[in-house]
Design a protein around this motif. Structure first.
Motif, PDB file in Angstrom:
ATOM      1  N   LEU A 229       0.819  -1.214   0.000  1.00  0.00           N
ATOM      2  CA  LEU A 229       0.000   0.000   0.000  1.00  0.00           C
ATOM      3  C   LEU A 229       0.854   1.266   0.000  1.00  0.00           C
ATOM      4  CD1 LEU A 229      -3.036   0.585   0.032  1.00  0.00           C
ATOM      5  CD2 LEU A 229      -2.905   0.757   2.527  1.00  0.00           C
TER       6      LEU A 229
ATOM      7  N   ASP B 220     -10.504   2.904  -6.375  1.00  0.00           N
ATOM      8  CA  ASP B 220      -9.455   2.078  -6.963  1.00  0.00           C
ATOM      9  C   ASP B 220      -8.077   2.588  -6.544  1.00  0.00           C
ATOM     10  OD1 ASP B 220     -11.374   0.583  -8.251  1.00  0.00           O
ATOM     11  OD2 ASP B 220     -11.356   1.887 -10.040  1.00  0.00           O
ATOM     12  N   MET B 221      -7.144   1.661  -6.439  1.00  0.00           N
ATOM     13  CA  MET B 221      -5.772   2.034  -6.113  1.00  0.00           C
ATOM     14  C   MET B 221      -5.070   2.544  -7.367  1.00  0.00           C
ATOM     15  SD  MET B 221      -4.479  -1.022  -3.589  1.00  0.00           S
ATOM     16  CE  MET B 221      -5.363  -1.430  -2.078  1.00  0.00           C
ATOM     17  N   GLU B 222      -4.157   3.470  -7.148  1.00  0.00           N
ATOM     18  CA  GLU B 222      -3.361   4.026  -8.239  1.00  0.00           C
ATOM     19  C   GLU B 222      -1.890   3.897  -7.864  1.00  0.00           C
ATOM     20  OE1 GLU B 222      -2.471   8.338 -10.403  1.00  0.00           O
ATOM     21  OE2 GLU B 222      -4.153   8.100  -9.001  1.00  0.00           O
ATOM     22  N   TYR B 223      -1.118   3.278  -8.729  1.00  0.00           N
ATOM     23  CA  TYR B 223       0.296   3.066  -8.439  1.00  0.00           C
ATOM     24  C   TYR B 223       1.026   4.409  -8.371  1.00  0.00           C
ATOM     25  CZ  TYR B 223       5.116   1.443  -8.861  1.00  0.00           C
ATOM     26  OH  TYR B 223       6.448   1.220  -8.633  1.00  0.00           O
TER      27      TYR B 223
ATOM     28  N   GLN C 279       1.084   2.863  -3.317  1.00  0.00           N
ATOM     29  CA  GLN C 279      -0.182   3.127  -3.985  1.00  0.00           C
ATOM     30  C   GLN C 279      -0.796   4.426  -3.442  1.00  0.00           C
ATOM     31  OE1 GLN C 279      -1.134   0.845  -6.330  1.00  0.00           O
ATOM     32  NE2 GLN C 279       0.632  -0.439  -5.806  1.00  0.00           N
ATOM     33  N   ARG C 280      -1.710   5.000  -4.225  1.00  0.00           N
ATOM     34  CA  ARG C 280      -2.583   6.064  -3.740  1.00  0.00           C
ATOM     35  C   ARG C 280      -3.972   5.467  -3.588  1.00  0.00           C
ATOM     36  NH1 ARG C 280       0.338   9.131  -7.621  1.00  0.00           N
ATOM     37  NH2 ARG C 280       1.679  10.692  -6.642  1.00  0.00           N
ATOM     38  N   TRP C 281      -4.510   5.587  -2.362  1.00  0.00           N
ATOM     39  CA  TRP C 281      -5.799   4.932  -2.093  1.00  0.00           C
ATOM     40  C   TRP C 281      -6.495   5.660  -0.966  1.00  0.00           C
ATOM     41  CZ3 TRP C 281      -7.112   0.262   1.270  1.00  0.00           C
ATOM     42  CH2 TRP C 281      -8.374  -0.240   0.935  1.00  0.00           C
TER      43      TRP C 281
ATOM     44  N   GLY D 172      -2.374   5.257   1.476  1.00  0.00           N
ATOM     45  CA  GLY D 172      -1.065   4.992   0.910  1.00  0.00           C
ATOM     46  C   GLY D 172       0.024   5.767   1.634  1.00  0.00           C
TER      47      GLY D 172
END
Length: 330
Positions: free
Chosen positions: A67, A77-80, A70-72, A300
């Protein structure tokens, strides 16, 4: 006809016996699988711990590391994000202010606490009567709810009706707004941590003192050493492993402090309960982690802070271990 000597007959291996032993050796399980087969009940008995550790320790730790990249917000949804979370962390001044606050509170609370605990343990070790009562009294604060203790200390350091200001008024000193000034906040949190953990460490020190052979003290007295010389020449060298343990544990506990500041400084005056009071003076790194994760819903970045806290704790634990070991070798 010549007969074989009795000794030769007695020592000669029987074909049946040799075959039986060979059969048993071949049938016995060997290697790792054989150990598991023989001791499977023991492995089954300890398996719940490893299953719980896997579910609630190892897997969450691995997920938090994932995590951190990631941006969450916890729902979408997660964003790398790659290493951007850690790059932002290195430039985040509020995070480093929280680190400084944590180190200051740790130094103000841990160092006096360990000294008081060691002195208390020495006095308790020399006591003759009511040792069990003293041990119970020392240990009670460490098992008392942190929330309850924080509420009591909030009353003690209250500006208007606090016990500390009452004492100051008695001796002619002006009142101090303990929970509204940065240095007063740090003193209050450090005092709470000192009160809570002094007894716990005193009991550990007492256990270490009771393992020191009495012959060493008798030899020191024969050599003419007084109490102070005996303490530094006999007690301290023999207590180094115990001191190392208490220093490392106290470092880990102090750098992960959360409930003390959160309950003592949690307010309803517009500030977050994770803000650490006015000017964020009592905001520790764990409080900052909770603020970013649950107030700002940035899971994240919160995971990146959590791993930064882990690295800080590891570094300071290693520093303490090296310092104590270097003194012991010296």
């Amino acid at each position: 006809m010549k007969t074989a000597p009795a000794a030769a007959v007695a020592t000669a291996p029987s074909p049946a016996g040799t075959a039986g032993r060979a059969g048993r050796a071949g049938a016995a399980p060997s290697g790792h699988k054989g150990g598991i087969r023989r001791h499977w009940r023991l492995y089954a008995a300890i398996s719940p711990f490893y299953l719980l550790f896997l579910c609630f320790g190892l897997v969450p730790a691995g997920f938090s590391l994932f995590l951190a990249f990631q941006r969450w917000d916890g729902l979408g949804d997660m964003e790398y994000a790659g290493l951007s979370q850690f790059r932002y962390l290195l430039a985040d001044t509020q995070f480093w202010d929280a680190v400084v606050n944590t180190l200051e509170i740790w130094a103000m609370g841990t160092l006096p606490m360990l000294f008081i605990a060691l002195v208390s343990a020495v006095m308790l070790n020399s006591a003759v009567r009511f040792k069990g009562v003293y041990r119970f009294a020392y240990f009670v604060p460490s098992v008392t709810s942190v929330v309850a203790v924080a509420v009591i200390f909030g009353s003690i350091f209250s500006t208007s009706f606090g016990l500390m200001n009452a004492v100051l008024r008695t001796v002619g000193i002006s009142e101090v707004a303990w929970l509204n000034e940065p240095w007063g906040i740090k003193v209050a949190v450090a005092a709470l941590m000192t009160w809570q953990w002094t007894g716990y460490n005193a009991i550990i020190f007492l256990a270490g003192l009771q393992t020191i052979p009495t012959e060493l003290y008798e030899a020191a007295r024969v050599d003419g050493a007084g109490p102070i010389r005996t303490f530094f020449s006999v007690t301290m060298p023999m207590m180094r492993p115990v001191i190392l343990f208490t220093v490392v544990v106290s470092t880990i506990t102090g750098l992960q402090s959360f409930s003390e500041s959160q309950v003592l400084l949690g307010r309803n005056d517009g500030l977050s309960t994770f803000a650490g009071g006015p000017e964020h003076a009592g905001q520790t790194v764990v409080l900052y982690f909770f603020q970013q994760t649950f107030d700002n819903n940035d899971f994240g970045y919160g995971a990146a802070i959590a791993w930064a806290i882990f690295m800080i704790v590891v570094v300071f634990s290693l520093i303490n271990w090296r310092l104590v070991n270097r003194r012991e070798k010296g």
